[in-house]
Design a protein around this motif. Structure first.
Motif, PDB file in Angstrom:
ATOM      1  N   VAL A   1      -9.063   2.614   5.343  1.00 21.78           N
ATOM      2  CA  VAL A   1      -8.021   2.138   4.423  1.00 21.78           C
ATOM      3  C   VAL A   1      -7.767   0.649   4.668  1.00 21.78           C
ATOM      4  CG1 VAL A   1      -5.615   2.374   3.693  1.00 21.78           C
ATOM      5  CG2 VAL A   1      -6.947   4.413   4.259  1.00 21.78           C
TER       6      VAL A   1
ATOM      7  N   GLY B   1       4.034   0.830   5.048  1.00 15.99           N
ATOM      8  CA  GLY B   1       4.874   1.721   5.833  1.00 15.99           C
ATOM      9  C   GLY B   1       4.424   1.666   7.278  1.00 15.99           C
ATOM     10  N   LYS B   2       5.320   2.029   8.209  1.00 16.25           N
ATOM     11  CA  LYS B   2       4.882   1.990   9.609  1.00 16.25           C
ATOM     12  C   LYS B   2       3.978   3.162   9.929  1.00 16.25           C
ATOM     13  CE  LYS B   2       8.296   4.412  12.510  1.00 16.25           C
ATOM     14  NZ  LYS B   2       9.188   4.335  13.670  1.00 16.25           N
TER      15      LYS B   2
ATOM     16  N   ASN C   1       4.623   8.489   0.490  1.00 12.83           N
ATOM     17  CA  ASN C   1       5.043   8.444   1.892  1.00 12.83           C
ATOM     18  C   ASN C   1       6.410   7.745   1.981  1.00 12.83           C
ATOM     19  OD1 ASN C   1       4.683   8.622   4.742  1.00 12.83           O
ATOM     20  ND2 ASN C   1       4.069   6.462   4.749  1.00 12.83           N
TER      21      ASN C   1
ATOM     22  N   ASP D   1       0.377  10.791  10.798  1.00 16.07           N
ATOM     23  CA  ASP D   1       1.200  10.186  11.856  1.00 16.07           C
ATOM     24  C   ASP D   1       0.416   9.159  12.678  1.00 16.07           C
ATOM     25  OD1 ASP D   1       3.658  11.415  11.297  1.00 16.07           O
ATOM     26  OD2 ASP D   1       3.220  13.165  12.533  1.00 16.07           O
TER      27      ASP D   1
ATOM     28  N   VAL E   1      -0.887  -0.531  -4.217  1.00 18.30           N
ATOM     29  CA  VAL E   1      -2.276  -0.073  -4.070  1.00 18.30           C
ATOM     30  C   VAL E   1      -2.275   1.289  -3.420  1.00 18.30           C
ATOM     31  CG1 VAL E   1      -4.561  -0.639  -3.145  1.00 18.30           C
ATOM     32  CG2 VAL E   1      -2.844  -2.444  -3.420  1.00 18.30           C
ATOM     33  N   SER E   2      -3.034   2.206  -3.978  1.00 23.40           N
ATOM     34  CA  SER E   2      -3.181   3.487  -3.312  1.00 23.40           C
ATOM     35  C   SER E   2      -4.662   3.823  -3.205  1.00 23.40           C
ATOM     36  CB  SER E   2      -2.435   4.582  -4.085  1.00 23.40           C
ATOM     37  OG  SER E   2      -2.317   5.730  -3.268  1.00 23.40           O
TER      38      SER E   2
ATOM     39  N   ASN F   1       0.147   5.592  12.335  1.00 25.62           N
ATOM     40  CA  ASN F   1       0.817   4.336  12.688  1.00 25.62           C
ATOM     41  C   ASN F   1      -0.203   3.261  13.066  1.00 25.62           C
ATOM     42  OD1 ASN F   1       2.529   2.298  13.675  1.00 25.62           O
ATOM     43  ND2 ASN F   1       4.050   3.793  14.327  1.00 25.62           N
TER      44      ASN F   1
ATOM     45  N   PRO G   1       0.842  -1.203   0.000  1.00 20.88           N
ATOM     46  CA  PRO G   1       0.000   0.000   0.000  1.00 20.88           C
ATOM     47  C   PRO G   1       0.873   1.247   0.000  1.00 20.88           C
ATOM     48  CG  PRO G   1      -0.389  -1.394   1.942  1.00 20.88           C
ATOM     49  CD  PRO G   1       0.867  -1.864   1.304  1.00 20.88           C
TER      50      PRO G   1
ATOM     51  N   ALA H   1       2.212   7.008   8.183  1.00 23.33           N
ATOM     52  CA  ALA H   1       2.098   8.024   7.136  1.00 23.33           C
ATOM     53  C   ALA H   1       2.516   9.339   7.764  1.00 23.33           C
ATOM     54  CB  ALA H   1       0.669   8.103   6.621  1.00 23.33           C
TER      55      ALA H   1
ATOM     56  N   THR I   1      -2.485   1.560  10.147  1.00 24.43           N
ATOM     57  CA  THR I   1      -3.152   0.848   9.063  1.00 24.43           C
ATOM     58  C   THR I   1      -2.672  -0.600   8.908  1.00 24.43           C
ATOM     59  OG1 THR I   1      -3.399   2.969   7.967  1.00 24.43           O
ATOM     60  CG2 THR I   1      -3.802   1.017   6.619  1.00 24.43           C
TER      61      THR I   1
END
Ligand SMILES: Cc1cc2nc3c(=O)[nH]c(=O)nc-3n(C[C@H](O)[C@H](O)[C@H](O)COP(=O)(O)OP(=O)(O)OC[C@H]3O[C@@H](n4cnc5c(N)ncnc54)[C@H](O)[C@@H]3O)c2cc1C
Ligand SMILES: Nc1ncnc2c1ncn2[C@@H]1O[C@H](COP(=O)(O)O)[C@@H](O)[C@H]1O
Lengths: 309, 249
Positions: free
Chosen positions: B97, B116-117, B36, B123, B61-62, B125, B6, B119, B127
C-alpha cells in the motif's frame, strides 16, 4: 541468525520494553546486539549491557540523535541493519513510530506486535483487536518485528556485554521536538504494573475519577488505567488509555470500574491474569471476561472495597 | 496545497468478527464494511484544513477491491473533492500500500498526506511511516493536534509517557490518533453530491508497483477463551475471593 534489538530510552533510562524485546530474541534462540542511539546516553548503554542475552551494545551517541525522532533513528539503524537477520523493536509508541521506516527502507515487510515465535521466519500476531490470531511466515531476508511486551517475559540482569561506540549519522532529521508534556505520576507504569485499577465513563467526571480510584489504587499499590471514553471525556490523560489503540496490559489483577467492556477495550486487557469488574449493568460485556463480577453502584462499592482492604 | 488522504475499507468496528472454521482467515462475506475510523478522522482533518484556507483540494485514495469505491464515496460525502481507486484483488499488505501511495503522491504532488495511525483489521500501524520513508519525507505519527503554517506542520503526538510536540517541514506524512477531532456525519445532500464527484481508477500495474504479499498467512485462529468467571454478591465476598482463591492481594 543475527538479531538486533533497538533500545527504547529517553537518553537517560532504558525503557523496560527493551528487556521484553530481548525476551523475544531469547525465544528466537540467540543473543542479540542492542542499538542504543541517542545523545548523552552512555548510561542507557550501561543498563543494556547488564541485561541477559546481550552480545554487544552498539552505542551511537551524537547531538544529531538527541530528539530520538523516527527519521534519525531509522537512518542510524540503516547503517548496520543489513548485518542482521532479525531487527526487534518494542511495540510501543516509540517502536511503532520507528520500525516501519526501517522496514520500508530495507524493502521488507514489518511484522507487527508479535505474541509468539514459532521459528525464525514464523510468528503469531493478533489481528482485529485480538479477536483472531494470525500465524504469518515472512520470506524476506531481514525480519523487522515489533514485539508485544506482555507476551514475552523481560530478560533479567546478569549480563556483562561489551559497549562498542559506532559512528553516528551526520545529519539530524528534519523533525524537531519542540515540547514534551510528560504525565507525572508516583504510581507504577501501566505496562509494568502488577495491579491496575481502571476507570471508565461510569466515573462521571474527572473529579470522581480521581476521588474514587486513587484511594483504591493507593491501597493496592496499583497503576491507574482508563477506557477511551474516560480519556476522551478528560477524566484521565491520553497515556492512561488501555485497548486496541492504547496500551496493552497484562497485570496479575485488573479491576475494571464503570467500564462496559467494548471489544476495543478488551483487546488491551483480556490477557490479565485475574479480572474484576464492577458495573451496575448486569448485562455489561465486561462480565464475560471477568473472573469476579460485582453488579453494584461503583460510588458505593469502590469506597467500601477501599475501606475494607 | 493539495492534501492526500488514504482511506481503507475495513470490517465495521461494531461487527464481532468470526474466524473461518477452516482457519484460512476471517469471515468478511456479508458483514458490514466501513471506512477505517482513523481514516474518517484523517478526512475530517483535511477538510477542516481546506475550510481554513490552508488546503486547496482534498484527494482520497483507496487501494483494494472494486467496492473501495463506496469508501471513497463516503469520504467525498464528508467533503473530500475527488477520489482515486487503485483497484486490485490481490491481498494488500502495508508495504505494498505504501508503494502504491508513493506512486500516487508522485503523480499528484500533495503537500501533505494524512493517514490513519492504524487499520482496525490488520492492526499493523505501518503504512504512513512506510510511505514517509519511501518518499524521504518527515513524519508525525499519532497526532492529536495539527497546525499548519508557513510550509511547516506543528503536531502534538500521543506517546507513551504523555504528549510530544514536533515541528516538521512540508511535504510530510501525518497519522491520526483518536482525539484529533470528531468526524462529521455526511448529510443527505452531500451524499447525493458525492455521487457526482470524480473517481479515477488506476491499477498497481499502471503505477508500476509489485504488490505481491511478503507475508504468507499460514493460519488464523480464535484466541484462547477465558474460562467463565463467577458473580460475587458483595464487596466482602469479592475481597475473600481475591485473597483466598485468586491470591492476588
Ligand atoms: C477505532 C476505535 C478504537 C478504539 N480504541 C479503544 C481503546 O483503545 N480503548 C478503549 O477503552 N476504547 C476504545 N474504543 C472505544 C470503545 O469502542 C468504547 O466506546 C469505550 O471503550 C467505552 O468506554 P467505557 O466502557 O468507559 O464507556 P461506556 O461504554 O459508556 O460504559 C460505561 C459503563 O459504566 C457503567 N456505569 C455507569 N454508571 C455506573 C455506576 N454508578 N456504577 C457502576 N457502573 C456504572 C455503565 O453500566 C457502563 O457499562 C475505540 C473505538 C474505536 C472506534
Ligand atoms: N488498502 C488501503 N487503502 C488506502 N489506505 C490504506 C490502505 N491500507 C492502509 N491504508 C492507510 O494506512 C493507515 C494505516 O494502516 P495499517 O498500516 O494497515 O495499520 C490506514 O489508516 C490508512 O490511512
Amino acid at each position: 541468525m543475527k538479531i538486533l534489538v533497538i533500545a527504547e530510552h529517553d537518553n537517560q533510562k532504558l525503557a523496560p520494553a527493551t528487556a521484553h524485546a530481548l525476551g523475544a530474541a531469547k525465544a528466537l534462540g540467540a543473543a542479540a546486539d542492542v542499538l542504543v542511539a541517542g545523545h548523552g546516553c552512555r548510561a542507557v548503554a550501561e543498563q543494556a549491557a547488564k541485561l541477559e542475552g546481550v552480545a554487544r551494545v552498539l552505542l551511537a551517541d551524537s547531538s544529531v540523535l538527541a530528539d530520538l525522532t523516527a527519521e534519525a533513528l531509522a537512518a542510524q539503524a540503516l547503517k548496520i541493519a543489513k548485518e542482521y537477520t532479525h531487527i526487534l523493536v518494542p511495540a510501543t509508541a516509540f517502536g511503532k513510530n520507528v520500525a516501519p521506516r526501517i522496514a520500508a527502507l530495507l524493502d521488507v515487510a514489518q511484522i507487527s506486535d508479535i505474541v509468539k515465535v514459532i521459528d525464525a521466519d514464523t510468528f503469531v500476531r493478533p489481528i482485529y483487536a485480538g479477536n483472531a490470531l494470525a500465524t504469518v511466515r515472512s520470506g524476506d531476508p531481514i525480519k523487522v518485528i515489533t514485539v508485544r511486551g506482555t507476551a514475552f517475559d523481560a530478560v533479567g540482569d546478569g549480563g556483562n556485554a561489551p559497549i562498542e561506540a559506532i559512528e553516528a549519522i551526520a545529519e539530524p532529521g528534519p523533525t524537531k521536538v519542540v515540547g514534551r508534556e510528560v504525565t507525572k505520576s508516583a504510581r507504577p507504569e501501566l505496562t509494568n504494573a502488577r495491579i491496575i485499577v481502571s476507570g471508565g465513563r461510569g466515573l462521571g467526571s474527572a473529579e470522581k475519577f480521581h476521588e474514587v480510584l486513587e484511594p483504591l489504587a493507593d491501597k493496592l499499590g496499583a497503576a491507574i488505567g482508563a477506557s477511551r471514553a474516560a480519556v476522551d471525556a478528560g477524566y484521565a490523560p491520553n497515556d492512561y488509555q488501555v485497548g486496541q489503540t492504547g496500551k496493552i496490559v497484562a497485570p496479575e489483577l485488573y479491576v475494571a470500574i464503570g467500564i462496559s467492556g467494548a471489544i476495543q477495550h478488551l483487546a488491551g486487557m483480556k490477557d490479565s491474569k485475574v479480572i474484576v469488574a464492577i458495573n451496575k449493568d448486569p448485562e455489561a460485556p465486561i462480565f464475560q471476561v471477568a473472573d469476579y463480577g460485582l453488579v453494584a453502584d461503583l460510588f458505593q462499592a469502590v469506597p467500601e472495597l477501599t475501606q475494607k482492604l | 496545497m493539495k492534501i492526500l488522504v488514504p482511506v481503507k475499507r475495513v470490517v465495521d468496528y461494531n461487527v464481532k468478527i468470526r474466524v473461518k472454521p477452516d482457519g484460512s482467515g476471517v469471515d468478511t462475506a456479508n458483514v458490514k464494511m466501513s471506512m477505517n475510523p482513523f481514516d474518517e478522522i484523517a478526512v475530517e482533518e483535511a477538510i477542516r484544513l481546506k475550510e481554513a484556507g490552508v488546503a486547496s483540494e482534498v484527494i482520497v485514495v483507496s487501494c483494494g477491491v472494486a467496492q473501495c469505491q463506496e469508501t471513497l464515496r463516503a469520504a467525498m460525502a464528508m467533503g473530500a473533492d475527488r477520489g482515486i481507486l487503485v483497484q486490485t484483488d490481490v491481498e494488500l499488505q502495508p508495504l505494498a500500500v505504501a508503494k502504491l501511495l508513493k506512486a500516487v503522491v508522485e503523480k499528484e504532488q500533495p503537500g501533505l498526506v494524512i493517514a490513519g495511525k492504524q487499520a482496525i483489521d490488520d492492526d499493523a500501524n505501518q503504512t504512513g511511516q512506510m510511505l514517509a520513508a519511501l518518499l524521504g519525507w518527515p513524519q508525525a505519527t499519532f497526532a492529536s493536534k495539527v497546525e499548519i503554517a508557513d510550509g511547516r506542520a506543528r503536531v502534538t503526538r500521543e506517546v507513551d509517557g504523555g504528549l510530544e510536540t514536533v515541528e516538521l517541514p512540508l511535504p510530510a506524512v501525518i497519522t491520526t490518533d483518536l482525539r484529533l477531532n470528531e468526524p462529521r456525519f455526511a448529510t443527505l445532500p452531500n451524499i447525493m453530491k458525492a455521487k457526482k464527484k470524480p473517481v479515477d481508477t488506476l491499477t498497481p500495474e499502471a503505477l508500476g508497483v509489485d504488490v505481491t504479499p511478503r507475508l504468507a498467512t499460514l493460519k488464523v485462529e480464535e484466541p484462547p477463551k477465558r474460562k467463565a468467571g463467577v458473580m460475587v454478591g458483595s464487596v466482602d465476598e469479592l475481597i475473600e475471593k481475591l485473597r483466598n482463591e485468586a491470591k492476588v492481594i
